[in-house]
Design an enzyme around this catalytic site. Sequence first.
Site, mmCIF file in Angstrom:
data_model
loop_
_atom_site.group_PDB
_atom_site.id
_atom_site.type_symbol
_atom_site.label_atom_id
_atom_site.label_comp_id
_atom_site.label_asym_id
_atom_site.label_seq_id
_atom_site.Cartn_x
_atom_site.Cartn_y
_atom_site.Cartn_z
ATOM 1 N N PRO A 14 -9.304 -2.794 3.529
ATOM 2 C CG PRO A 14 -11.171 -2.974 2.138
ATOM 3 C CD PRO A 14 -10.686 -2.306 3.392
ATOM 4 C CD1 TRP A 87 -14.305 1.002 10.056
ATOM 5 C CD2 TRP A 87 -16.037 -0.395 10.125
ATOM 6 N NE1 TRP A 87 -15.047 1.200 8.920
ATOM 7 C CE2 TRP A 87 -16.112 0.355 8.945
ATOM 8 C CE3 TRP A 87 -17.032 -1.348 10.392
ATOM 9 C CZ2 TRP A 87 -17.140 0.192 8.021
ATOM 10 C CZ3 TRP A 87 -18.052 -1.518 9.473
ATOM 11 C CH2 TRP A 87 -18.106 -0.756 8.302
ATOM 12 C CE LYS A 180 8.964 -3.497 6.637
ATOM 13 N NZ LYS A 180 7.548 -3.732 6.544
HETATM 14 N N1 LIG Z 1 1.864 -1.649 1.012
HETATM 15 C C1 LIG Z 1 2.962 -2.231 1.447
HETATM 16 O O1 LIG Z 1 3.760 -2.742 0.656
HETATM 17 C C2 LIG Z 1 3.239 -2.336 2.931
HETATM 18 C C3 LIG Z 1 4.246 -3.212 3.349
HETATM 19 C C4 LIG Z 1 4.456 -3.376 4.715
HETATM 20 C C5 LIG Z 1 3.697 -2.674 5.622
HETATM 21 N N2 LIG Z 1 2.751 -1.802 5.177
HETATM 22 C C6 LIG Z 1 1.976 -1.087 6.197
HETATM 23 O O2 LIG Z 1 0.680 -1.664 6.248
HETATM 24 C C7 LIG Z 1 -0.285 -0.681 6.618
HETATM 25 C C8 LIG Z 1 -1.379 -0.635 5.552
HETATM 26 O O3 LIG Z 1 -0.770 -0.134 4.369
HETATM 27 P P1 LIG Z 1 -1.393 -0.322 2.915
HETATM 28 O O4 LIG Z 1 -0.277 -0.064 1.963
HETATM 29 O O5 LIG Z 1 -2.142 -1.591 2.823
HETATM 30 O O6 LIG Z 1 -2.419 0.912 2.893
HETATM 31 P P2 LIG Z 1 -3.621 1.167 1.885
HETATM 32 O O7 LIG Z 1 -3.408 0.419 0.616
HETATM 33 O O8 LIG Z 1 -3.812 2.638 1.809
HETATM 34 O O9 LIG Z 1 -4.849 0.509 2.636
HETATM 35 C C9 LIG Z 1 -5.528 1.114 3.712
HETATM 36 C C10 LIG Z 1 -6.966 0.672 3.610
HETATM 37 O O10 LIG Z 1 -7.671 1.173 4.746
HETATM 38 C C11 LIG Z 1 -8.887 1.763 4.278
HETATM 39 N N3 LIG Z 1 -9.341 2.766 5.222
HETATM 40 C C12 LIG Z 1 -8.922 4.038 5.389
HETATM 41 N N4 LIG Z 1 -9.599 4.651 6.352
HETATM 42 C C13 LIG Z 1 -10.502 3.748 6.803
HETATM 43 C C14 LIG Z 1 -11.534 3.790 7.779
HETATM 44 N N5 LIG Z 1 -11.768 4.889 8.490
HETATM 45 N N6 LIG Z 1 -12.271 2.672 7.973
HETATM 46 C C15 LIG Z 1 -12.051 1.562 7.269
HETATM 47 N N7 LIG Z 1 -11.098 1.458 6.310
HETATM 48 C C16 LIG Z 1 -10.342 2.547 6.086
HETATM 49 C C17 LIG Z 1 -8.499 2.362 2.944
HETATM 50 O O11 LIG Z 1 -9.650 2.687 2.209
HETATM 51 P P3 LIG Z 1 -9.641 3.530 0.844
HETATM 52 O O12 LIG Z 1 -9.702 2.487 -0.223
HETATM 53 O O13 LIG Z 1 -10.855 4.376 0.921
HETATM 54 O O14 LIG Z 1 -8.346 4.315 0.821
HETATM 55 C C18 LIG Z 1 -7.689 1.208 2.377
HETATM 56 O O15 LIG Z 1 -8.554 0.205 1.870
HETATM 57 C C19 LIG Z 1 0.496 0.625 6.772
HETATM 58 O O16 LIG Z 1 0.879 0.794 8.122
HETATM 59 C C20 LIG Z 1 1.743 0.387 5.918
HETATM 60 O O17 LIG Z 1 2.845 1.173 6.341
HETATM 61 C C21 LIG Z 1 2.489 -1.625 3.850
#
Ligand SMILES: NC(=O)c1ccc[n+]([C@@H]2O[C@H](COP(=O)([O-])OP(=O)(O)OC[C@H]3O[C@@H](n4cnc5c(N)ncnc54)[C@H](OP(=O)(O)O)[C@@H]3O)[C@@H](O)[C@H]2O)c1
Length: 298
Positions: A14, A87, A180
């Site tokens: 999340p 998970w 992308k």
């Molecule tokens: N953000 C953007 O704008 C965007 C846009 C397009 C695509 N993406 C892509 O979408 C994907 C996710 O990115 P994001 O920006 O959403 O990343 P993020 O904000 O870092 O979210 C990752 C989540 O996964 C959790 N997590 C980490 N390890 C875990 C585990 N072992 N078990 C369960 N949960 C775990 C993290 O927990 P913690 O809270 O403990 O860190 C965090 O809640 C990536 O591939 C990114 O490149 C992102």
Amino acid sequence: MTTSENPAIALIGPGAIGTTVAAALHEVGRTPTIFGRSAHEHLELRFDGGHIVVPGPVQTNPAEVEGTFDLVFVAVKSTQVDAAAPWLSALCGNRTVVCVLQNGVEQKTLLAPYVPDSPVLPSVVWFPAQREPDASVWLRGKARVTLPDTPESSVVLAALRDTRCSVDVVADFTSVAWRKLLQNAVAGLMVLAGRRAGMYSRADVAGLALAYLQECLEVARAEGATLGDEVPQEIVDAFQSYPADLGTSILADRQAGRPLEWDSRNGVVQRCARSHGIPTPISDLVVPLLAAASDGPG
Ligand SMILES: NC(=O)c1ccc[n+]([C@@H]2O[C@H](COP(=O)([O-])OP(=O)(O)OC[C@H]3O[C@@H](n4cnc5c(N)ncnc54)[C@H](OP(=O)(O)O)[C@@H]3O)[C@@H](O)[C@H]2O)c1
């Protein structure tokens, strides 16, 4: 599991993207069960004109999972899939659709070994979202994802129907995913400069970005993507039109000293190029620097 009209939905990870999708589902009464690494009582999404609070708590112990789900969204980073494996085993059965909300063109290859009995559905995530210091998420664009045209996509379409996260289904997913990826690859330059989107207004950076995108385009085409000659310039134009302070998740990770998704966003271009015998002089400079920034040593 429940009926197809009311699927049981889980979300792993999340963070910025996971909170956005969880909030979109909650807003229409399809609240997912949330599984993560860090405990939170609830999730909060903020956007222009409002906010949504998704009730939790975020569950953090895979041993406490009681059953499988119809649909599991995976929104951990590509670098976190291995750690999230418990998970996946706990939540996925042989009818579970696993929808991967990640950047990259290798989502199926990356996830499938962890869920051998479940179909893995890749996606392209188009919206920018960022985690704020108070753990809320700021959605900085219109939420939208693209899926390939496969039978499993109907499960995600039904789950996200009439939500603030729109879904397109496309026949030529390879081309959309590589387009992308080109965007992601060139965003990696922000990590090397330590700057946000405003840096693409510099003529020298725009020239470098264009040359890098042309290199990536050749590899994308070799991998089966149908993308026109205009795509690199369109992507540079888009970066120049973004708010100067708009970052990218790989820059946020760099600034926080976290591991980077360098391999799934940049290394993949170099790896694919090698398999086709395509020279990649720009990747050969960019990839080792990103890898070292992420993983050291030093
Ligand atoms: N953000 C953007 O704008 C965007 C846009 C397009 C695509 N993406 C892509 O979408 C994907 C996710 O990115 P994001 O920006 O959403 O990343 P993020 O904000 O870092 O979210 C990752 C989540 O996964 C959790 N997590 C980490 N390890 C875990 C585990 N072992 N078990 C369960 N949960 C775990 C993290 O927990 P913690 O809270 O403990 O860190 C965090 O809640 C990536 O591939 C990114 O490149 C992102």
